[in-house]
Motif scaffolding. Structure first.
Motif, short mmCIF file in Angstrom:
data_model
loop_
_atom_site.label_atom_id
_atom_site.label_comp_id
_atom_site.label_asym_id
_atom_site.label_seq_id
_atom_site.Cartn_x
_atom_site.Cartn_y
_atom_site.Cartn_z
N GLY A 263 -2.78 13.11 10.26
CA GLY A 263 -3.53 13.25 10.96
C GLY A 263 -4.35 12.83 12.61
N ASP A 264 -4.88 12.45 12.93
CA ASP A 264 -5.41 11.71 14.37
C ASP A 264 -5.83 10.32 13.90
OD1 ASP A 264 -5.91 13.82 15.83
OD2 ASP A 264 -7.76 13.63 16.30
N ALA A 265 -5.86 10.12 12.42
CA ALA A 265 -5.49 8.63 12.12
C ALA A 265 -4.21 7.95 12.38
CB ALA A 265 -6.00 8.53 10.50
N ALA A 266 -3.58 8.68 11.85
CA ALA A 266 -1.83 8.59 12.43
C ALA A 266 -1.13 8.45 13.36
CB ALA A 266 -1.07 9.65 11.28
N GLU B 20 4.44 2.28 13.80
CA GLU B 20 6.15 2.50 13.34
C GLU B 20 5.72 3.24 11.70
OE1 GLU B 20 7.62 -1.65 13.18
OE2 GLU B 20 7.13 -2.17 15.64
N THR B 21 5.04 3.14 11.02
CA THR B 21 5.12 3.80 9.45
C THR B 21 3.46 3.95 9.73
OG1 THR B 21 5.23 3.74 7.53
CG2 THR B 21 4.84 1.29 8.29
N TYR B 22 3.15 4.95 8.74
CA TYR B 22 2.24 6.11 8.18
C TYR B 22 1.78 5.55 7.36
CZ TYR B 22 2.78 8.87 12.91
OH TYR B 22 2.72 8.95 14.40
N ARG B 23 2.45 4.80 6.29
CA ARG B 23 2.72 4.43 5.03
C ARG B 23 2.86 2.90 4.10
NH1 ARG B 23 6.62 4.15 0.89
NH2 ARG B 23 5.61 4.01 -0.94
N LYS B 24 1.50 2.49 3.52
CA LYS B 24 2.18 0.43 3.88
C LYS B 24 1.27 1.18 1.82
CE LYS B 24 2.05 -2.10 6.97
NZ LYS B 24 1.02 -3.16 7.62
N ASN B 25 2.88 0.90 0.98
CA ASN B 25 2.35 1.09 -0.48
C ASN B 25 1.72 2.35 -1.04
OD1 ASN B 25 3.85 -1.31 -0.89
ND2 ASN B 25 1.98 -2.24 -0.64
N ARG B 26 0.97 2.14 -1.39
CA ARG B 26 -0.63 3.29 -2.05
C ARG B 26 -1.80 3.89 -0.67
NH1 ARG B 26 -0.71 3.73 -7.29
NH2 ARG B 26 1.03 2.31 -8.12
N VAL B 27 -1.26 3.75 0.29
CA VAL B 27 -1.99 3.99 1.38
C VAL B 27 -1.40 4.32 2.42
CG1 VAL B 27 -4.02 3.66 3.41
CG2 VAL B 27 -3.59 2.44 1.38
#
Ligand SMILES: Cc1cc2nc3c(=O)[nH]c(=O)nc-3n(C[C@H](O)[C@H](O)[C@H](O)COP(=O)(O)OP(=O)(O)OC[C@H]3O[C@@H](n4cnc5c(N)ncnc54)[C@H](O)[C@@H]3O)c2cc1C
Ligand SMILES: *[C@@H]1O[C@H](CO)[C@@H](O)[C@H](O)[C@H]1NC(C)=O
Ligand SMILES: *[C@@H]1O[C@H](CO)[C@@H](O)[C@H](O)[C@H]1NC(C)=O
Length: 411
Positions: free
Chosen positions: A315-318, A304-311
């Protein structure tokens, strides 16, 4: 000065590091590869050669251009104007001119209209050398163990007991991303599709193999028997042949691994291709491969999102996806381009530019040129994976990066 940790120095991690460097943000790359796999060449690090060929479409080429690496990539790779699709024996070929679709999709630079294929190892080498040239550090033998973040910083712990702290962490650690599991949820794991890919790389010059212009990126399918094969010319001298099978067992948690018994494995796969009735030169390519990698093919559920606060995941991780569409790397490079555009201009103009970049790149996807339903299905899945979620997340990132820079400047 804000600092950034990038976990994973694969293609996308390395490209991201270069993008950050371009806007004056200091970052360090960390990768789990061990010093035995990586070849130490003075201070520069060369990762071992593995994998086959990657395809880069217009949107990805644009990013390489921005990073100042396009000419070197074109020189060491193989631009290919056409994509073709045939039955398994090479009959009923459909040829699509990729330049036309890229032009239609709005790409005006002739240099970027022709897609490029390049050995993954060659491209990785180009990116790592560029990192080294500008002084971006890569630390190896750093396998991510855990991540903790608070309102001021993010700290990563590695299996060797060391840790690192920075303002921002980019998870570029591939389809089995530990960053994703630690920060976004333990359940977000890639699933084995039941498909196994074998990629052979062959020196075509040495073996007197010539690949016709229309066959430099060619796909061969027998849907009834679930047989799939692809040829990618990767440079003047090299080409890759990729075979998919659906009855091999999963090799736990490893996307790509070199096979150990090379001549025997090359023979086995070449015999299999013979049995399938593929054109002779393709069988010959497999038989003469100088390296073969095996990959269990995984797919990742949409996040649902590729970001959580400072992370932030990239790429493939997402958005790791089944690789048949050949746009995994394109999407990853576009993440980098989007980040870069935002960091460079930090305004609506940049946001629109980034949006166009993505729309163009995706529209130019070769996948819609063929009449192969399961490819189209996967292409659509990929579009979905790579679509608005990324953009919205990256817009947040814009605010985050801008805020960080402002904070630091006022100190
Ligand atoms: C060895 C290899 C060969 C490949 N060959 C092909 C190919 O032939 N054709 C193709 O289309 N695609 C191939 N791919 C996939 C393709 O490179 C990716 O889809 C695409 O480039 C996206 O790259 P990425 O940087 O996001 O991920 P990746 O290229 O997968 O890079 C991820 C990096 O993160 C590191 N990493 C993973 N977990 C951790 C951890 N816990 N801690 C620290 N570091 C970690 C890995 O060592 C790796 O260097 C290959 C990938 C690999 C790793
Ligand atoms: C290739 O296969 C098709 C069936 O899929 C068959 O009709 C055709 O004759 C074959 N062509 C050759 C050259 O063997
Ligand atoms: C390739 O062709 C050249 C010249 O025709 C010949 O000398 C050489 O033996 C051939 N090599 C292979 C591997 O067939």
């Amino acid at each position: 000065m804000p600092t950034v940790i990038i976990v994973g120095s694969g293609l996308v991690g390395a490209a991201t590091a270069l993008a950050f460097h371009q806007v004056g943000i200091k970052c360090t790359l960390y990768d789990q590869v061990n010093p035995v796999e990586a070849v130490m060449d003075g201070r520069a690090i060369e990762f071992g050669a593995s994998g086959g060929c990657v395809s880069i479409q217009a949107g990805g080429l644009r990013v390489l251009k921005t990073l100042g690496l396009l000419d070197e990539c074109i020189e060491k790779g193989q631009p290919h104007p056409y994509l073709s699709f045939s039955k398994i024996n090479g009959s009923s070929q459909i040829v699509a001119d990729a330049r036309t679709s890229n032009k239609k999709a709005g790409e005006t630079d002739p240099k970027l209209q022709t897609p490029l294929q390049i050995l993954r190892s060659t491209l990785h080498n180009i990116l790592m050398r560029a990192c080294h040239r500008v002084g971006i550090k890569t630390l190896i033998n750093k396998k991510l163990l855990d991540i903790k973040q608070n309102s001021d910083s993010v700290t990563v712990t590695f299996v060797d007991g060391t840790e690192a702290t920075a303002d921002l962490l980019i998870g570029a650690d591939g389809i089995h991303s530990a960053t994703r599991r630690k920060v976004f949820g333990d359940n977000l794991v890639a699933k084995f599709t039941g498909e196994m890919g074998h990629i052979g790389v062959v020196n075509i010059k040495e073996h007197n193999i010539t690949i016709k212009e229309a066959d430099k990126a060619s796909f061969y399918v027998d849907r009834d028997n679930k047989r799939f094969l692809a040829i990618f010319q990767a440079s003047e001298d090299t080409a890759a042949v990729r075979v998919s099978t659906f009855d091999d067992p999963e090799v736990e948690d490893q996307s790509y691994r070199p096979v150990s018994d090379l001549p025997k494995e090359a023979g086995r796969l070449a015999d299999l291709l013979h049995e399938w009735g593929v054109p002779d030169y393709i069988e010959k390519m497999m038989r003469n491969s100088f390296r073969i990698s095996a990959a269990s093919i995984y797919d990742l559920p949409d996040l649902e999102t590729y970001r959580k606060n400072r992370v932030i995941l990239i790429g493939d991780a997402a958005h790791g996806m089944v690789p048949n569409a050949g746009i995994g790397l394109l999407t990853g490079l576009e993440d980098v381009g989007t980040l870069l555009a935002i960091m460079l201009e930090r305004g609506t103009a940049a946001a629109n530019q980034a949006r166009n970049l993505r729309v163009k790149g995706m529209a130019a996807s070769p996948i819609f040129g063929g009449s192969l339903n399961h490819f189209i299905f996967r292409g659509v899945a990929a579009l979905n994976n790579a679509g608005l979620f990324t953009l919205y997340t990256l817009f947040d990132c814009e605010a985050e990066v801008a805020k960080l820079i402002q904070e630091q400047e006022s100190k």
